[in-house]
Write a protein that holds these residues in place. Structure first.
Motif, PDB file in Angstrom:
ATOM      1  N   ILE A   1       1.198  -1.072   0.622  1.00 41.72           N
ATOM      2  CA  ILE A   1       0.255   0.045   0.001  1.00 41.72           C
ATOM      3  C   ILE A   1       0.761   1.558   0.261  1.00 41.72           C
ATOM      4  O   ILE A   1       1.655   1.449   1.228  1.00 41.72           O
ATOM      5  N   LYS A   2       0.655   2.407  -1.199  1.00 41.47           N
ATOM      6  CA  LYS A   2       1.398   3.302  -0.772  1.00 41.47           C
ATOM      7  C   LYS A   2       1.481   4.278   0.569  1.00 41.47           C
ATOM      8  O   LYS A   2       0.437   4.406   0.777  1.00 41.47           O
ATOM      9  N   GLN A   3       2.298   5.080   0.289  1.00 45.96           N
ATOM     10  CA  GLN A   3       2.877   5.365   1.686  1.00 45.96           C
ATOM     11  C   GLN A   3       2.804   4.870   3.019  1.00 45.96           C
ATOM     12  O   GLN A   3       1.765   5.343   4.034  1.00 45.96           O
ATOM     13  N   ASP A   4       2.506   3.138   2.743  1.00 46.43           N
ATOM     14  CA  ASP A   4       1.829   2.213   4.527  1.00 46.43           C
ATOM     15  C   ASP A   4       2.316   1.060   4.215  1.00 46.43           C
ATOM     16  O   ASP A   4       1.839   0.803   3.940  1.00 46.43           O
ATOM     17  N   GLU A   5       4.505   1.211   4.198  1.00 41.99           N
ATOM     18  CA  GLU A   5       4.327   0.270   4.664  1.00 41.99           C
ATOM     19  C   GLU A   5       4.222  -0.995   5.299  1.00 41.99           C
ATOM     20  O   GLU A   5       4.202  -2.173   5.212  1.00 41.99           O
TER      21      GLU A   5
END
Ligand SMILES: CC(C)(COP(=O)(O)OP(=O)(O)OC[C@H]1O[C@@H](n2cnc3c(N)ncnc32)[C@H](O)[C@@H]1OP(=O)(O)O)[C@@H](O)C(=O)NCCC(=O)NCCS
Length: 246
Positions: A194-198
């Motif tokens: 998920i982008k910006q939520d590793e």
């Protein structure tokens, strides 16, 4: 019915009545807003399925909450996600519904955000246009498959993405291209990134139970390593094993 324990999701699959109008009993279980919504469907079949689905969901939830099905109250998030309201909200039960091609799928958990999706495999004229809304990694994975595998891969991706979106349905809206799911044949269902939520893929379980031939199903739950339990409301005995494919 016993409540789902930690990390557990109870799944129910139900054929929706066909060819018969919902009876007085089904209608009588619905709240005023549900009856109003039912009356807005122009096609009788859609109305019939909506009433059949909502009355069935109420009956299943009633077996957990031990209150009459008609007494269950729902509230809706700003995006339209139904949740328990009033006294029954204190139970902590969360649920989500999906329907496709005359079947309904209901997922129930306790204290967890969850979303569910069921998709009948069908021809879609603008499939390539929809695939362009997937993430770049998903598009690469999709087009690397032989053409004969792409329809099933499309619905694997679609149902997994939709289940995740529906799990988040009471909060933030997430663009389709901002997260990756697995989609290849034989590949385990997974939320890959998920982008910006590793950390998110570690927090979530994405599962794709094999329920019905010609359908893709997916469940997204905000907990690592969730367990799916297939239940039958016809019998209180949980099967704990895959339902027979139809
Ligand atoms: C409701 C929504 C979230 C899913 O719609 P759908 O796939 O047509 O329908 P499903 O059968 O899977 O789910 C409908 C049920 O989800 C529930 N629901 C409604 N809004 C919801 C929301 N925002 N979040 C979670 N669940 C929702 C309701 O119980 C509804 O059943 P009902 O008609 O009996 O009230 C839809 O409004 C939506 O916006 N989907 C995203 C569309 C998209 O771009 N998908 C691409 C995936 S690749």
């Amino acid at each position: 019915m016993r409540f789902p324990v930690e990390r557990e999701v109870h799944l129910y699959l139900q054929p929706l009545a066909q060819g018969t109008m919902p009876g007085h009993r089904e209608w009588s279980l619905l709240a005023g807003d549900e009856r109003l919504r039912a009356s807005t469907f122009r096609r009788a079949l859609d109305r019939q399925r909506y009433v059949a689905c909502r009355s069935w969901v109420r009956n299943v939830l009633s077996s957990y909450l031990e209150i009459p099905a008609a007494a269950i109250q729902f509230r809706y998030s700003s995006a339209g996600k139904p949740q328990l309201s009033g006294e029954s909200a204190r139970s902590g039960l969360s649920f989500n519904i999906s329907h496709s091609g005359g079947w309904a799928l209901l997922a129930i958990a306790c204290g967890l955000r969850l979303g569910v999706d069921l998709e009948r495999h069908r021809a879609i004229d603008d499939r390539d246009l929809l695939v362009r809304r997937f993430s770049p990694a998903e598009q690469r994975a999709y087009y690397s498959l032989p053409p004969e595998d792409r329809l099933a891969a499309f619905f694997s991706a679609w149902s997994r993405k939709e289940a995740f979106i529906k799990a988040c349905g009471d909060g933030f809206a997430i663009p389709l291209a901002d997260f990756d799911v697995s989609l290849g044949p034989g590949e385990a269902a997974a939320l890959l990134a998920i982008k910006q939520d590793e950390q998110a893929p570690r927090r979530w379980t994405l599962a794709a139970p094999d329920l019905l031939a010609g359908y893709s199903a997916a469940v997204a739950i905000e907990v690592p390593q969730a367990t799916l339990v297939l239940c039958s409301d016809a019998s209180p005995t949980e099967r704990g094993q895959p339902a027979p494919r139809q």
